[in-house]
Design an enzyme around this catalytic site. Structure first.
Site, PDB file in Angstrom:
ATOM      1  N   PHE A 139       0.871  -1.128  -0.016  1.00  0.00           N
ATOM      2  CA  PHE A 139      -0.121   0.155  -0.134  1.00  0.00           C
ATOM      3  C   PHE A 139       0.819   1.434  -0.012  1.00  0.00           C
ATOM      4  O   PHE A 139       1.686   1.118   0.810  1.00  0.00           O
ATOM      5  CB  PHE A 139      -0.778   0.001   1.265  1.00  0.00           C
ATOM      6  CG  PHE A 139      -2.035   1.356   1.183  1.00  0.00           C
ATOM      7  CD1 PHE A 139      -2.894   1.266   0.488  1.00  0.00           C
ATOM      8  CD2 PHE A 139      -1.571   2.272   1.976  1.00  0.00           C
ATOM      9  CE1 PHE A 139      -3.746   2.392   0.487  1.00  0.00           C
ATOM     10  CE2 PHE A 139      -2.237   3.529   1.888  1.00  0.00           C
ATOM     11  CZ  PHE A 139      -3.443   3.361   1.192  1.00  0.00           C
ATOM     12  N   ASP A 224       8.925   2.795   1.612  1.00  0.00           N
ATOM     13  CA  ASP A 224       7.758   3.500   2.282  1.00  0.00           C
ATOM     14  C   ASP A 224       7.876   3.092   3.607  1.00  0.00           C
ATOM     15  O   ASP A 224       7.543   2.043   4.083  1.00  0.00           O
ATOM     16  CB  ASP A 224       6.791   2.853   1.404  1.00  0.00           C
ATOM     17  CG  ASP A 224       5.378   3.626   1.995  1.00  0.00           C
ATOM     18  OD1 ASP A 224       5.441   4.249   2.986  1.00  0.00           O
ATOM     19  OD2 ASP A 224       4.405   3.645   1.196  1.00  0.00           O
ATOM     20  N   LYS A 253       2.635   9.727   8.357  1.00  0.00           N
ATOM     21  CA  LYS A 253       1.716   9.070   9.567  1.00  0.00           C
ATOM     22  C   LYS A 253       2.459   9.644  10.905  1.00  0.00           C
ATOM     23  O   LYS A 253       2.083  10.921  11.233  1.00  0.00           O
ATOM     24  CB  LYS A 253       1.704   7.662   9.372  1.00  0.00           C
ATOM     25  CG  LYS A 253       0.468   7.171   8.563  1.00  0.00           C
ATOM     26  CD  LYS A 253       0.113   5.617   8.722  1.00  0.00           C
ATOM     27  CE  LYS A 253      -0.937   5.399   8.081  1.00  0.00           C
ATOM     28  NZ  LYS A 253      -0.603   4.829   6.625  1.00  0.00           N
TER      29      LYS A 253
HETATM   30  C1  LIG Z   1      -0.935   5.094   5.153  1.00  0.00           C
HETATM   31  C2  LIG Z   1       0.200   4.504   4.394  1.00  0.00           C
HETATM   32  C3  LIG Z   1       0.417   5.393   3.049  1.00  0.00           C
HETATM   33  C4  LIG Z   1      -0.580   6.621   2.617  1.00  0.00           C
HETATM   34  O1  LIG Z   1      -0.404   7.716   3.619  1.00  0.00           O
HETATM   35  P1  LIG Z   1      -1.725   8.960   3.619  1.00  0.00           P
HETATM   36  O2  LIG Z   1      -1.289   9.898   4.537  1.00  0.00           O
HETATM   37  O3  LIG Z   1      -3.008   8.220   4.046  1.00  0.00           O
HETATM   38  O4  LIG Z   1      -1.651   9.311   2.133  1.00  0.00           O
HETATM   39  C5  LIG Z   1       1.277   5.002   2.055  1.00  0.00           C
HETATM   40  N1  LIG Z   1       2.096   4.252   2.438  1.00  0.00           N
HETATM   41  C6  LIG Z   1       2.010   3.420   3.476  1.00  0.00           C
HETATM   42  C7  LIG Z   1       3.002   2.223   3.721  1.00  0.00           C
HETATM   43  C8  LIG Z   1       1.035   3.732   4.422  1.00  0.00           C
HETATM   44  O5  LIG Z   1       0.779   3.003   5.580  1.00  0.00           O
END
Ligand SMILES: *Cc1c(COP(=O)(O)O)cnc(C)c1O
Length: 400
Positions: A139, A224, A253
């Site tokens: 994700f 990420d 986050k």
């Molecule tokens: C939550 C998340 C995102 C997206 O972040 P947003 O602030 O919702 O745009 C991207 N990568 C990972 C691994 C995430 O957990």
């Protein structure tokens, strides 16, 4: 009608129906939150792994209030001292990185990261090196580029045509990665722990193999760390556990402890290609967000990580004991990012039963509960959460 019901009824009339929402939360303090009917909960979702120091941490409140009285927003047409300070603080805890770019969310940080990966090769005379290799089940956010790169079909459905030049490999499979990364690959992007797909850690040696392979084939390694970073796993960055450094990394986050902010960290070599005019953000790195993120980093320096590892070990030991009840298959994850894999019972039902007993967790798919409590969790709070989860597991209806 209760407070929760009244908010729900109004929300259903005026908001787009894209979220599945339950109760209305109106106040928070530490790991505790209260709903619109005054019921208290232990918040083990933490704004989806965001509230890394709990709710309304006094140091964060003080930083936000002081900044709010000074200046809120000026745009990146001007230098922003707080943004420079935050970049310095982030780079100080990220030895391989030399450059920072700020935005407002995880998706934006990844969008910048993916764009920069292509531009880096294009600038060097290799526009054909534009392919992004990513993992199934990963994700990376909800923009069109990030849902394309993310490994979950359902998030692309209906939004086609998606961005060209993206291919997917199974997470954790070194041989598949070897077969996919070639002379058209701009970058491989990966999460150290799949967060949104059920808290699945990369297998031992996977990130190291990915680092060696991308380097050998001239592609970039993009990590990420939006969910895993800022102490979530017990170190500032999850990749520290793997002993691997990327070319680019995204954070968001927990970075703002609940205030929206995202960051892209880069090596000098790659970061230099985000040249004047090539990318930007109106709100990115604004004084309010940077002041709060600075306060978060300052707190992390003061022993919070060490204590979080201790309390995590106690929490995991408690969760392991729940296996005796027959409805917990296993516990996975690291630090304060844990997945409880259930069996014989739907995760969604356990989530509801836990909520009724004053514990907020979230169900991922049919068989995983995600726990992302604050790093400031105490041993007593960990024990209480285990007790409530145990009761919820026992009370949830058996799977048909
Ligand atoms: C939550 C998340 C995102 C997206 O972040 P947003 O602030 O919702 O745009 C991207 N990568 C990972 C691994 C995430 O957990």
């Amino acid at each position: 009608m209760t407070g929760n019901e009244s908010v729900a009824q109004r929300a259903q009339k005026v908001l787009t129906p894209n979220y599945r929402q339950s109760i209305a939360l109106v106040r928070g303090e530490g790991v505790r939150v209260w709903d619109a009917d005054g019921k208290e909960y232990l918040d083990f979702l933490g704004g989806v792994a965001v509230n890394v120091l709990g709710h309304c941490h006094p140091a964060l409140v003080a930083a936000l209030e002081a900044q709010a009285r000074t200046v809120w927003h000026v745009s990146n047409h001007y230098f922003i001292p707080r943004q420079v300070e935050l970049a310095e603080a982030l780079l100080a805890v990220t030895p391989w990185a030399r450059r920072a770019f700020f935005c407002n969310s995880g998706a934006e940080a990844n969008e910048a990261m993916l764009k920069l990966a292509r531009k880096y090769h294009s600038d060097r005379g290799h526009p054909e090196r534009n392919e992004i290799v990513a993992c199934h089940d990963s994700f990376h956010g909800r923009t069109l580029f990030t849902v394309t790169v993310g490994g979950q079909e359902k998030y692309r459905h209906g939004f086609e045509p998606v961005v060209p030049g993206v291919r997917h490999v199974p997470f954790g499979d070194v041989a598949a990665l070897e077969a996919a990364v070639g002379d058209r690959t701009a970058a491989f992007i990966v999460e150290p722990i799949l967060g949104e797909s059920g808290v699945v850690p990369a297998p031992e040696g996977y990130l190291k193999a990915a680092r060696e392979l991308t380097r050998k084939r001239g592609a970039l390694l993009l990590l990420d760390e939006v969910q895993t970073g800022i102490g979530r796993t017990g170190k500032t960055w999850a990749h520290e556990w793997a002993g691997v450094t990327p070319d680019l990394m995204s954070s968001a986050k927990a970075l703002g402890g609940g205030f929206p902010i995202g960051a892209l960290l880069a090596t000098e070599e790659v970061g230099a290609h985000l040249t004047p005019g090539s990318h930007g953000s109106t709100f990115g790195g604004n004084p309010l967000a940077c002041a709060v993120a600075l306060a978060v980093l300052k707190e992390l320096r003061e022993g919070v990580l060490e204590r979080s590892r201790e309390v995590s070990a106690r929490l995991v030991a408690g969760l392991e004991k729940l296996r005796a009840g027959g409805r917990v298959d296993r516990i996975r994850g690291q630090g304060m990012l844990l997945g409880v894999v259930v069996k014989g019972v739907a995760a969604g039902e356990v989530m509801k039963a836990a909520r009724a007993r004053g514990l907020l967790v979230n169900a991922i798919g049919d068989d995983v509960l995600r726990l992302a409590p604050p790093l400031t969790l105490t041993a007593a709070e960990a024990d209480l959460a285990v007790e409530r989860l145990g009761a919820a597991l026992a009370a949830a209806p058996a799977k048909a």
